[in-house]
Design a protein around this motif. Sequence first.
Motif, PDB file in Angstrom:
ATOM      1  N   LYS B   3       8.489  11.351   2.797  1.00  0.00           N
ATOM      2  CA  LYS B   3       8.230  11.687   4.200  1.00  0.00           C
ATOM      3  C   LYS B   3       6.786  12.121   4.357  1.00  0.00           C
ATOM      4  N   PHE B   4       6.287  11.931   5.541  1.00  0.00           N
ATOM      5  CA  PHE B   4       4.916  12.357   5.831  1.00  0.00           C
ATOM      6  C   PHE B   4       4.955  13.289   7.030  1.00  0.00           C
ATOM      7  N   ILE B   5       4.371  14.475   6.922  1.00  0.00           N
ATOM      8  CA  ILE B   5       4.317  15.359   8.086  1.00  0.00           C
ATOM      9  C   ILE B   5       2.847  15.655   8.413  1.00  0.00           C
ATOM     10  N   THR B   6       2.261  16.547   7.652  1.00  0.00           N
ATOM     11  CA  THR B   6       0.886  16.955   7.917  1.00  0.00           C
ATOM     12  C   THR B   6       0.148  17.062   6.587  1.00  0.00           C
ATOM     13  N   VAL B   7      -1.110  16.632   6.600  1.00  0.00           N
ATOM     14  CA  VAL B   7      -1.923  16.723   5.396  1.00  0.00           C
ATOM     15  C   VAL B   7      -3.185  17.507   5.727  1.00  0.00           C
ATOM     16  N   SER B   8      -3.597  18.348   4.811  1.00  0.00           N
ATOM     17  CA  SER B   8      -4.786  19.151   5.054  1.00  0.00           C
ATOM     18  C   SER B   8      -5.593  19.256   3.766  1.00  0.00           C
ATOM     19  N   GLY B   9      -6.914  19.106   3.892  1.00  0.00           N
ATOM     20  CA  GLY B   9      -7.771  19.226   2.718  1.00  0.00           C
ATOM     21  C   GLY B   9      -9.164  18.716   3.021  1.00  0.00           C
ATOM     22  N   PRO B  10     -10.067  18.808   2.055  1.00  0.00           N
ATOM     23  CA  PRO B  10     -11.400  18.250   2.273  1.00  0.00           C
ATOM     24  C   PRO B  10     -11.302  16.730   2.337  1.00  0.00           C
ATOM     25  N   ALA B  11     -12.007  16.136   3.288  1.00  0.00           N
ATOM     26  CA  ALA B  11     -11.962  14.674   3.451  1.00  0.00           C
ATOM     27  C   ALA B  11     -13.110  14.062   2.658  1.00  0.00           C
ATOM     28  N   ALA B  12     -12.767  13.149   1.743  1.00  0.00           N
ATOM     29  CA  ALA B  12     -13.774  12.558   0.847  1.00  0.00           C
ATOM     30  C   ALA B  12     -14.377  11.305   1.478  1.00  0.00           C
ATOM     31  N   PRO B  13     -15.703  11.233   1.596  1.00  0.00           N
ATOM     32  CA  PRO B  13     -16.324  10.093   2.276  1.00  0.00           C
ATOM     33  C   PRO B  13     -16.690   8.951   1.327  1.00  0.00           C
ATOM     34  N   MET B  14     -16.234   7.735   1.651  1.00  0.00           N
ATOM     35  CA  MET B  14     -16.630   6.540   0.904  1.00  0.00           C
ATOM     36  C   MET B  14     -16.804   5.445   1.942  1.00  0.00           C
ATOM     37  N   LEU B  15     -17.982   5.401   2.595  1.00  0.00           N
ATOM     38  CA  LEU B  15     -18.091   4.761   3.894  1.00  0.00           C
ATOM     39  C   LEU B  15     -18.566   3.306   3.909  1.00  0.00           C
ATOM     40  N   GLY B  16     -18.756   2.660   2.803  1.00  0.00           N
ATOM     41  CA  GLY B  16     -19.202   1.260   2.809  1.00  0.00           C
ATOM     42  C   GLY B  16     -18.163   0.337   3.445  1.00  0.00           C
ATOM     43  N   ALA B  17     -18.625  -0.823   3.945  1.00  0.00           N
ATOM     44  CA  ALA B  17     -17.725  -1.790   4.577  1.00  0.00           C
ATOM     45  C   ALA B  17     -17.019  -2.641   3.517  1.00  0.00           C
ATOM     46  N   ASN B  18     -15.857  -3.211   3.912  1.00  0.00           N
ATOM     47  CA  ASN B  18     -15.172  -4.244   3.124  1.00  0.00           C
ATOM     48  C   ASN B  18     -14.815  -3.797   1.707  1.00  0.00           C
ATOM     49  N   ILE B  19     -14.360  -2.547   1.528  1.00  0.00           N
ATOM     50  CA  ILE B  19     -13.853  -2.132   0.211  1.00  0.00           C
ATOM     51  C   ILE B  19     -12.522  -2.872   0.006  1.00  0.00           C
ATOM     52  N   ASP B  20     -12.493  -3.768  -0.971  1.00  0.00           N
ATOM     53  CA  ASP B  20     -11.327  -4.628  -1.142  1.00  0.00           C
ATOM     54  C   ASP B  20     -10.334  -4.020  -2.130  1.00  0.00           C
ATOM     55  N   THR B  21      -9.123  -4.552  -2.127  1.00  0.00           N
ATOM     56  CA  THR B  21      -8.081  -3.988  -2.986  1.00  0.00           C
ATOM     57  C   THR B  21      -8.341  -4.269  -4.467  1.00  0.00           C
ATOM     58  N   ASP B  22      -9.168  -5.270  -4.785  1.00  0.00           N
ATOM     59  CA  ASP B  22      -9.563  -5.493  -6.184  1.00  0.00           C
ATOM     60  C   ASP B  22     -10.370  -4.300  -6.696  1.00  0.00           C
ATOM     61  N   VAL B  23     -11.207  -3.749  -5.821  1.00  0.00           N
ATOM     62  CA  VAL B  23     -12.026  -2.598  -6.207  1.00  0.00           C
ATOM     63  C   VAL B  23     -11.137  -1.353  -6.322  1.00  0.00           C
TER      64      VAL B  23
END
Lengths: 467, 208
Positions: B3-23
């Motif tokens: 189940k998913f309700i609420t999540v809290s924590g520091p948000a980690a930034p990885m902002l490049g475009a087109n991060i594919d599932t192979d990576v």
Amino acid sequence: MPATLFDKIWDPHVVADLGGGWSLLHCDRVLVHDLSGGRALQEVGEAGYAVARPDLVFATPDHAVSSAPGRTSETFPTGARLLAGLRKRAAETGVRLFDLGQDGNGIVHVMGPELGIVLPGTVLVCGDSHTCTNGGVGSLAFGIGASELRHVLATQCLPQKKPRTMRIRFEGEAPPGVTPKDMILAAIGRFGAAAGTGYAVEYAGSAVRALSVEGRLTLCNLSIEMGAKIGMVAPDETTFAWLKGRDFAPKGASWESALADWRALPSDDDAVFDRDLVIDMRDIAPQITWGTSPEQVLPVTGRIPDPADAPDAEKRADWEKALAYMGLTAGAPIAGTKVDWVFIGSCTNSRIEDLRAAAAVLRGRKVAPHVTAWVVPGSERVKHAAEAEGLHDAFRAAGFEWREPGCALCVAANGESVPAGARCVSTSNRNFVGRQGTGARTHLASPAMAAAAAVAGTIADVRSFAA
Amino acid sequence: MDKFITVSGPAAPMLGANIDTDVIIPIQRLVGTGRTGLGPYAFERMRYAKDGSDNPDFVLNRPQYRDSPILLAGPNFGCGSSREGAVWALMGMGFRAVIAPSFGDIFFNNCFQNGLLPVRLPEDVIRRIADETEAAQGARHTVVDLARQVVVTPDGAEIPFTVDARKRDALLEGLDDIALTLKQKDAILAWQTADRAKRAWAWDSVER
């Protein structure tokens, strides 16, 4: 109401309206492969469900099998375990399996249309993103994940939301050296790797009508690289002639009734698409990718982009990263870049016409001594057809390795990979970081361009190799 | 499914475009590994140096993001392969939510199937969350509240987002959607019978 090809397949496949824009969609065919198929069949049972319609499910090993000449199922041991699982579960559940070395075996998106399992007007799913390939025969085909695969095996249906529709028309005649691979790479370059997200794309226009079914399958194959999980071409007389007589294609009176249904499928003239785009074929030259996303693509006559010219800071950073990974110099011509490997194969470009196009460039020529060159036919049938025409001899005489059918270097999940730092011109569909092996540098191109690179030992313009 | 309700924590930034599932998860790991145990291999080509030690330049290796439950990403995150292992790997790393301007379609669906919440927000909002998190060196948290459909930024601003109602309900309740579909069994069988009469060719061509 005027309707699109997509609507004409989607609407009749809705079993129930689930509300909120959701439909329960019936799947006419399910294809499974060795990487996820055995586990999915097993998990359905473990969850307490039966495989709903094993008669509509077809299995083939392709991803994790070796393509080495003389391979057995044990040649790649990790894959051997997956294959054993697939064999066991297929036998238990009654799913048809086209096993290694058997007639009909091959890359899932090559053998499906080839056997007539995939037909116009049908809904097809498979746990592989390149399932969109199959839209080339006029089916509604899309890739799904492991959970959705379990779902469809247990119910023969999937809850889905109807995507929006996009049409891309390629108008005019293909210039010399321009193949379906160049058409779709040019479209991705122009519109971007996310342009198709949320859309079902229909490819149309005079240049698409002129394509063979093989070419249409290639065109649809890269739809997912534009973000679209569905790509389609309306079926026509070319499609029907290609399908007639194939193993699982309808026969006799059934064929006639299928034809009547299929002829009504093309989009109505006044059908409206949510997005409608046109490409003039005169604007397309043979393409080659330079970066690590299929949208990072150029005409082979072009120069490697300079991050200083990027439209924004984020793109600049992306280009810089891509250039560093690919070991390229901004501003230099892409042609002339030294190549170490060439791979002809994959669900994009491993059909008989692809092999003919590459062999035509190779006849009377030799692969450059420093290049390792592989050709991997897409299926047992492609392999036998090519051997009957002597294509294998043409490849071997030029210095290519002639290998066994499978995904091979496209996915590098089978013990086969391009070494770190090596540069490979590949007819596959993904130039992602590490796709062909850790540190491997991939340039996507057509089979003829790949053959030209093998001979030149560098990225080369196939038009200078005209016979 | 969790189940998913609420999540809290520091948000980690990885902002490049087109991060594919192979990576996100190399295919080699999926050939040999099951659904669990993929966490150590998530982003492995960027995450580790050649000798196997942590690459200090990789953003998720920075101390303030080590246990981050929220990933901030760029456009078209999760494009490419259909491998659900990408979701399993992200969850194995501890992520419960990914915020990006847009996602690969198949990855997006796979997230919901496993209790990883994908949230679409505009690029400038994501950059703002990244900047606020960075300014506080990860000490202030981002909150993703699915029930209320808001993201609360480290500085306390509430940013609304929308999630498809069916998917939201499934996440909040942790539903088994196969069981749900099988409630329609009669409708499925009726459709098949009717279709068989209408499109006999689609059925008799695969008869054994």
